[in-house]
Every structure is written in C-alpha cells, then in structure tokens.
Design an enzyme around this catalytic site. Structure first.
Site, PDB file in Angstrom:
ATOM      1  N   GLU A   1       0.862  -1.178   0.000  1.00  0.00           N
ATOM      2  CA  GLU A   1       0.000   0.000   0.000  1.00  0.00           C
ATOM      3  C   GLU A   1       0.897   1.226   0.000  1.00  0.00           C
ATOM      4  O   GLU A   1       1.453   1.601   1.029  1.00  0.00           O
ATOM      5  CB  GLU A   1      -0.907  -0.010   1.242  1.00  0.00           C
ATOM      6  CG  GLU A   1      -1.978  -1.063   1.212  1.00  0.00           C
ATOM      7  CD  GLU A   1      -2.947  -0.873   0.063  1.00  0.00           C
ATOM      8  OE1 GLU A   1      -3.201   0.286  -0.331  1.00  0.00           O
ATOM      9  OE2 GLU A   1      -3.439  -1.873  -0.463  1.00  0.00           O
TER      10      GLU A   1
ATOM     11  N   CYS B   1      -2.051   9.119   2.510  1.00  0.00           N
ATOM     12  CA  CYS B   1      -1.714   8.636   1.171  1.00  0.00           C
ATOM     13  C   CYS B   1      -2.788   8.944   0.139  1.00  0.00           C
ATOM     14  O   CYS B   1      -2.510   8.962  -1.060  1.00  0.00           O
ATOM     15  CB  CYS B   1      -1.439   7.132   1.200  1.00  0.00           C
ATOM     16  SG  CYS B   1      -2.806   6.165   1.895  1.00  0.00           S
TER      17      CYS B   1
END
Length: 485
Positions: free
Chosen positions: A221, A256
């Site tokens: 990720e 993110c």
C-alpha cells in the site's frame, strides 16, 4: 553503566526464532478454527473499546491528531472492520461450489479458502492504529498467525500497540516487534507466507526485493500524487469543504489518499481559490498555526522536506494562501499555491503535507493527459455535474480508486477494494478483500470410481484422439460424431 539491564536485541537470530515459533503454532492448526478467529477479532474489538482514551492520547502525542480525527478515522474505521469480519466470517470461510465440465464427468468441485500461514505486517506512522491493525484483522480473519511491526516514527502508538496486543491477543499467534530499520531488516530476512507493507514506494521496493528471495507474495500500500480535477459545473462551497476535509482534515495532508494537487481551468481557478480561502478560515480560523483541529508535521525531517518544497525558487512566489510555519511546533499552515510549474519539486514528489498546488489548463479534458502522463495515483478525484465527464473520468483514468464529488470516502466503504496500481501499490484490502489478501483459494475436485473411461489411457488410437478433442471442446454433438462417425 553498571547496574543497567542489558537491552533485548532483536536481530536476525531473534527474528528467525520468532518466525519458527509462530510457524509451529500455525502448523498445529490452532489458528484455523472459526472459534479461534472469532475470539481474536472480539479481543481486538475489546482492546479498542477498553482503551479508546489511551489510543487518542498516544495519537495526540505522536501527531497532535485532533480527537475527532482519531475517533472517526482510526478507531471508528477499525471497529467497523472488526464488526464486518465478525458478521461475515462464517460466510467467507465456506467453500464455494463451482461447476465442472463433461471432461471430468461425473465429478464435483469447490474452491476452499485456506490461510496462507504466517504473515508479516509492516505499518505506517500517519494512521498508526488503523494502518497497523486493519491488516491484522484480515490476517486473523483468514486464520493466519501474524507479526506486526509498527512504525518507529510514531513511538507512543508503537509502544501502546506492543503493550495492548500483548495483553489482549493470543501471543502464541499474534506478536508485535518494535524498532526501526535494523529490526525491519531482520524481519525481512525471514521467510513469511505474506508480507503486507504500508508506506512509500522506495521502501516498498526494498520489501519486494526481500520477499522475492523467498517467493513471498506481497501487498504494497504505497502512495503517489493523487489529483483532484475541479470543473466549473459544481456547488463550489460543498466542493471546497470536501477538498479541505480530504486534504487538511486528514492528518493535515499526511495521508496517502489526500488530494496532492488540483487541476482546474484558468478561468475558474480564481473562484476556486477564493472559495477554499473562505472555508479554510471558517474551519481553522485566521491563525491556523494555533488551531487545535490540525495535526502537526510528524517530525523535523518531514518539516524540513516540506519547507524545501515550499521554498524552491520556482514555487515561493506562487503562494496565494497560507505559507506560515512554526518549526518549534512542527506546524505548517494550510497552504495553496497557484500555477506552480510542472517541473518543480512540489509537482514531482508526493507532498504528504499541508501544501496544495493548483495547476491550470485551458480545457478540463486536458487534465486527463496531465494525470496519465505521470505514475498511476492511489486515488483520483473529480468534481463535476457533467455526466459525460464523469464517464470519461471513470474510463480514462487509471488509479487505485476514484471518487466523484468528494474525497477519501471510498476508504470507508468495506465493499470496495482499497489498494493501488502500478507505482501506487500492489493488491488490495478492506472487508472481504482483507480476508482474501491473506487467503489461498485452493481448488478441489472430487471424483468417484465410476465413469472410468478407457479413452484417456493407452494404447492411443485415431478414434480416441477424435473423442478426446470432442471432450476437451465440450461439444455433445462433437462427441456423438466422434463415436458414431
């Protein structure tokens, strides 16, 4: 100094011993039962319920994270993840019956979900509770033993996780290893059955290289520059509030999937800037450095990195709002920059902070080329009421996930996979996708001793060849022709 107790050293030998211990527990079958999985998911839920204030305090210590963000974006999402898994687990664990073909008649078949084994979860500092424990939920639900390595950049949360998981969870199957690069390196030298890493692409490459030595599958990720495309055909007040919530309301941009930059038209940019200014002042006041609703920058290294982006000659004159900073508090105010050069540092590095550049185009459709000319982002956002533009965006933009007329909320939809593509990551999780991330789908075919056909065995003949071709093709008419000419 005399009298000091020696510190426990976690090196490759200790990592190897830990991996062997957990593998032994896994091979005993302990983690496979539905009852064990449910007990651990309930224990994790109790851990969060019992220690909510301590978790909020740790997040405040590490990031000055507002309690509202801690409760909603970390604790709330984690609890929901546990509850979804508890509600759906029995269904997820059931073998899936599938059709067979005439080639294997008579037969039946199913896909059996089985745990991979022993998983390593390496988490990030920006959402240190959610990004640590949400993958652990998936690993446990799937029936694995798991080692969690929290980020040393959020030390209060890391210490709390080690303490609480040691107290609430089954330590023969779930363990926490604290530390920094040396401890992570020692862990990565071991053979795992799945590695789940959340962080940046540079370390992601290191993780993938280490995993390749053992042919270990990975979920990465990562991040990237997540764009927000803003049309003029919108409710500008609502759009501005949602952009702000996704950018500065998410850890002051240290997320993110925060919007990394905006693309809009030259004509519309001034209106958008004014709307963003108005709403930012409503949310954070005239002196945002004093606001208790903004997280601080995590440490001095990241503060220095962000000020470098802001102070570049190409960029410094482009600030249209904000720019204030206080190094002693590690605070940078929400900052908007207009018409930033595309060859500037801020447009070529993931910002991961409270700086929001706006670049302009003549026609909004040009934004597609701007996005697609770079690496694939983890998220991409579009604000418009134009149906055709929505369709073009969904078809034409490759990203981990897309949201139309909002930001970041796809993270909270457990029926959607959350993950990247290309540079922004490999694999996905959340809800059933978390279970799948730590599961092997094993193919099982069942046959009886009836229906044994001589056609598959030697000696071979032209007639057998014709019949086998027809069987492979699955055509009843072809089989009849092969048999009867």
């Amino acid at each position: 100094m005399a009298g000091e107790e020696p510190k426990n050293v976690f090196d490759a030998e200790a990592a190897s011993s830990l991996a062997r211990e957990l593998r032994g527990t896994f091979l005993s079958g302990k983690t496979r039962s539905y009852e064990w999985r449910v007990s651990q998911l309930k224990a994790l839920l109790k851990l969060v319920d019992d220690n909510e204030q301590e978790i909020v305090d740790a997040l405040r210590s590490d990031l000055s994270k507002p309690p509202m963000e801690s409760v909603v974006c970390e604790i709330g999402l984690l609890k929901n993840s546990c509850k979804v898994s508890l509600r759906e687990l029995k269904h997820w664990m059931k073998p899936e019956k599938v059709k067979t073909s005439i080639t294997t008649f008579p037969s039946s078949a199913e896909i059996v979900p089985e745990p991979l084994g022993v998983a390593l979860v390496i988490s990030a500092w920006n959402y240190p509770i959610l990004l640590s424990l949400d993958p652990v939920v998936g690993a446990i639900a799937a029936g694995n033993a798991v080692v969690l390595k929290p980020s040393e950049i959020s030390p209060a949360t890391s210490s709390l996780l080690a303490k609480l998981l040691g107290k609430y969870m089954d330590n023969s199957c779930v363990r926490v290893v604290e530390g920094a690069a040396d401890e992570t390196t020692a862990l990565l030298q071991q053979k795992w059955d799945k590695i789940f890493y959340t962080g940046n692409a540079r370390i992601g490459r290191t993780v993938m290289t280490a995993a390749a030595k053992h042919l270990t599958p990975v979920v990465l990720e990562l991040g990237g520059k997540s764009p927000a495309v803003v049309d003029s055909n919108i409710n500008i007040k609502v759009a501005s509030r949602r952009i702000i919530a996704g950018k500065w309301g998410c850890n002051n941009g240290q997320a993110c999937i925060s919007p990394d930059y905006i693309i809009t038209t030259k004509d519309y940019a001034p209106k958008l800037v004014d709307a963003l200014k108005t709403e930012l002042e409503t949310f954070y006041g005239k002196n945002p450095l004093e606001s208790k609703d903004l997280s601080r920058i995590v440490n001095s290294n990241h503060f220095g990195r962000l000020t470098k982006l802001l102070d570049e000659d190409k960029v410094s004159g482009k600030i249209v709002y904000g720019g204030e900073r206080d190094e002693s508090k590690l605070m940078i105010a929400p900052t908007i920059l207009l018409d930033v050069p595309r060859n500037s540092l801020i447009m070529n590095e993931e910002i991961f902070g409270p700086l929001l550049p706006i670049i302009t185009v003549d026609k909004l459709e040009e934004s597609f080329d701007v996005i697609n000319s770079g690496t694939k982002p983890l998220a991409a956002y579009l604000f418009t009421n134009n149906k055709k533009l929505k369709e073009q965006f969904a078809k034409g933009i490759s990203a981990g996930g897309l949201v139309v007329n909002d930001t970041t909320l796809h993270l909270a939809v457990h029926t959607l996979p959350f993950g990247g593509v290309g540079e922004s990551g490999i694999g996905a999780y959340h809800g059933k996708f978390s279970f799948d991330a730590f599961t092997h789908k094993k193919a099982v075919l069942y046959r009886s001793f009836h229906g044994d056909a001589a056609v598959r065995y030697p000696p071979y003949s032209y007639m057998k060849l014709r019949l086998m071709k027809a069987l492979i093709g699955g055509s009843i008419n072809g089989i009849i022709r092969a048999l009867f000419g």
